[in-house]
Design a protein around this motif. Structure first.
Motif, mmCIF file in Angstrom:
data_model
loop_
_atom_site.group_PDB
_atom_site.id
_atom_site.type_symbol
_atom_site.label_atom_id
_atom_site.label_comp_id
_atom_site.label_asym_id
_atom_site.label_seq_id
_atom_site.Cartn_x
_atom_site.Cartn_y
_atom_site.Cartn_z
ATOM 1 N N GLU A 17 0.844 -1.202 0.000
ATOM 2 C CA GLU A 17 0.000 0.000 0.000
ATOM 3 C C GLU A 17 0.878 1.250 0.000
ATOM 4 O O GLU A 17 1.719 1.429 0.876
ATOM 5 N N ILE A 18 0.669 2.106 -1.014
ATOM 6 C CA ILE A 18 1.480 3.316 -1.179
ATOM 7 C C ILE A 18 0.562 4.491 -1.488
ATOM 8 O O ILE A 18 -0.581 4.309 -1.913
ATOM 9 N N SER A 19 1.057 5.687 -1.279
ATOM 10 C CA SER A 19 0.243 6.868 -1.563
ATOM 11 C C SER A 19 0.109 7.098 -3.059
ATOM 12 O O SER A 19 -0.941 7.507 -3.556
ATOM 13 N N ARG A 20 1.199 6.805 -3.800
ATOM 14 C CA ARG A 20 1.233 6.978 -5.255
ATOM 15 C C ARG A 20 2.403 6.178 -5.789
ATOM 16 O O ARG A 20 3.228 5.667 -5.019
ATOM 17 N N LEU A 21 2.498 6.066 -7.111
ATOM 18 C CA LEU A 21 3.642 5.382 -7.710
ATOM 19 C C LEU A 21 4.901 6.243 -7.575
ATOM 20 O O LEU A 21 4.838 7.470 -7.760
ATOM 21 N N PRO A 22 6.040 5.641 -7.240
ATOM 22 C CA PRO A 22 7.271 6.427 -7.147
ATOM 23 C C PRO A 22 7.740 6.899 -8.519
ATOM 24 O O PRO A 22 7.508 6.241 -9.535
ATOM 25 N N LYS A 23 8.401 8.045 -8.537
ATOM 26 C CA LYS A 23 9.005 8.555 -9.776
ATOM 27 C C LYS A 23 10.322 7.828 -10.015
ATOM 28 O O LYS A 23 10.903 7.250 -9.095
ATOM 29 N N MET A 30 6.341 2.711 2.157
ATOM 30 C CA MET A 30 5.003 2.160 1.946
ATOM 31 C C MET A 30 4.205 2.317 3.236
ATOM 32 O O MET A 30 4.769 2.470 4.315
ATOM 33 N N LYS A 31 2.891 2.265 3.101
ATOM 34 C CA LYS A 31 2.031 2.390 4.274
ATOM 35 C C LYS A 31 1.913 1.059 5.008
ATOM 36 O O LYS A 31 1.882 1.006 6.234
ATOM 37 N N SER A 32 1.812 -0.043 4.239
ATOM 38 C CA SER A 32 1.720 -1.363 4.857
ATOM 39 C C SER A 32 1.982 -2.432 3.818
ATOM 40 O O SER A 32 1.982 -2.146 2.599
ATOM 41 N N LEU A 33 2.221 -3.652 4.286
ATOM 42 C CA LEU A 33 2.446 -4.802 3.406
ATOM 43 C C LEU A 33 1.597 -5.960 3.909
ATOM 44 O O LEU A 33 1.545 -6.222 5.114
ATOM 45 N N SER A 34 0.938 -6.647 2.975
ATOM 46 C CA SER A 34 0.131 -7.805 3.346
ATOM 47 C C SER A 34 0.175 -8.827 2.215
ATOM 48 O O SER A 34 0.591 -8.510 1.088
ATOM 49 N N THR A 35 -0.239 -10.056 2.495
ATOM 50 C CA THR A 35 -0.319 -11.091 1.466
ATOM 51 C C THR A 35 -1.734 -11.652 1.425
ATOM 52 O O THR A 35 -2.452 -11.640 2.424
ATOM 53 N N ALA A 36 -2.111 -12.131 0.237
ATOM 54 C CA ALA A 36 -3.440 -12.731 0.064
ATOM 55 C C ALA A 36 -3.387 -13.683 -1.119
ATOM 56 O O ALA A 36 -2.507 -13.594 -1.974
ATOM 57 N N LEU A 99 -0.508 -0.796 -4.619
ATOM 58 C CA LEU A 99 -1.858 -0.276 -4.439
ATOM 59 C C LEU A 99 -1.798 1.171 -3.971
ATOM 60 O O LEU A 99 -1.300 1.475 -2.887
ATOM 61 N N GLN A 100 -2.331 2.078 -4.809
ATOM 62 C CA GLN A 100 -2.305 3.501 -4.495
ATOM 63 C C GLN A 100 -3.546 3.926 -3.699
ATOM 64 O O GLN A 100 -4.558 3.228 -3.680
ATOM 65 N N GLU A 101 -3.461 5.093 -3.078
ATOM 66 C CA GLU A 101 -4.579 5.624 -2.304
ATOM 67 C C GLU A 101 -5.843 5.773 -3.145
ATOM 68 O O GLU A 101 -6.958 5.672 -2.642
ATOM 69 N N SER A 102 -5.668 6.016 -4.440
ATOM 70 C CA SER A 102 -6.800 6.203 -5.349
ATOM 71 C C SER A 102 -7.588 4.923 -5.579
ATOM 72 O O SER A 102 -8.694 4.949 -6.117
#
Length: 301
Positions: A17-23, A30-36, A99-102
């Motif tokens: 989970e990220i706010s946006r794609l890095p340049k 990142m905000k968090s990491l998870s698996t599924a 995964l972006q905030e949008s």
């Protein structure tokens, strides 16, 4: 009850989970990491079974922790895994989802054992194909394997459904064996050269696909809905307006849910698309792929 067999991919999704794609050249937290659980094939299988279809899977995993995790998930969802092969020393497929905030996502795939399905594996699973109403495949497995499976399906009057994702070049040989193709607008553009922006351009692309040999076409258009074309009818089914949190597996949910409702002659395709549209609108409101796929009770509730 519909009998659906899926030849497809089995992945574990690693969600960043990220706010946006890095340049380019940028480092960012990142905000968090998870698996599924994930993989286009596994997602579609679970969408189908949760909407009431008897579902069988043809695929391959490694004898690693990810493979064990995915087999457990499939079995817990009452999917027949007798045609899923465990490869000794193999590496189960993985998807890294930015995964972006949008709610939009970018995905990087490590195909692993999904790319190691052989012609012999398909032959050994032919009874799973012959006994189905529908056979579904996507491009996270090799096109050669899909072609072999579709030949078996056609010889046994099993309806073939192709999700040409991720987008890549496709031969007319495979298209002529495809009873229903379900690309999104980007995949349809790659196959036809038509930039799809609305219902009219979707109709142009769908006609080209039929000229190349496909009998029936559904092009998903994101927030605009889904355009369909058959021998007898065509139209645009609008999307439902929801607050999208994560679009991962929205297209897979659409396909699995669609097939659970379709009649073998596709005469009820309009109603099936409406059901699938509602199912996918529920999926995007929850984080993750498999955890977000709804049941028939949730869709009809």
């Amino acid at each position: 009850m519909k009998r659906i067999t899926i030849l497809g991919s089995i992945n574990v999704d690693v969600i960043l989970e990220i706010s946006r794609l890095p340049k380019p050249g940028e480092t960012m937290p990142m905000k968090s990491l998870s698996t599924a659980g994930g993989g286009k094939g596994a997602n579609q299988a679970i969408a189908a079974v949760r909407s009431g279809a008897a579902t069988t899977f043809i695929g391959k995993v490694g004898d690693d922790a990810y493979g064990e995790k995915m087999l457990t998930i499939l079995k817990e969802n009452n999917i027949d895994t007798s045609s899923v092969i465990i490869k000794k020393g193999g590496q189960t497929g993985q998807a890294y989802i930015l995964l972006q905030e949008s709610g939009q996502n970018s995905i990087i795939i490590n195909g692993g054992t999904n790319r190691e399905i052989t012609a012999d594996d398909v032959i050994k699973a032919q009874n799973s194909i012959k006994n189905a109403d529908f056979l579904i495949a996507q491009f996270e497995v090799d096109i050669e394997r899909i072609l072999e499976a579709f030949i078996i399906a056609h010889k046994n009057k099993v309806v073939t459904i192709l999700n040409p994702a991720p987008a890549k070049d496709i031969t007319d040989d495979l298209l002529k064996l495809t009873d229903l193709i379900v690309p999104n607008e980007i995949e349809a553009q790659m196959m036809t050269g038509i930039e799809i922006t609305d219902e009219n351009t979707a109709a142009e692309a769908a006609k080209i696909l039929r000229e190349r040999g496909v009998k029936n076409v559904i092009i998903t258009l994101g927030s605009q809905g889904a355009y369909y074309l058959t021998e007898n009818e065509d139209g645009l089914i609008p999307a439902l307006k929801v607050n999208a949190i994560d679009t991962t597996a929205a297209g897979d949910t659409f396909i699995g849910a669609l097939c659970s409702q379709l009649g073998n002659n596709l005469a009820n395709i309009k109603e099936a698309i409406k059901y699938a549209t509602k199912a996918s609108s529920i999926t995007v409101q929850t984080l993750g792929a498999i955890p977000s796929i709804p049941t028939i009770k949730q869709v009809n509730g």
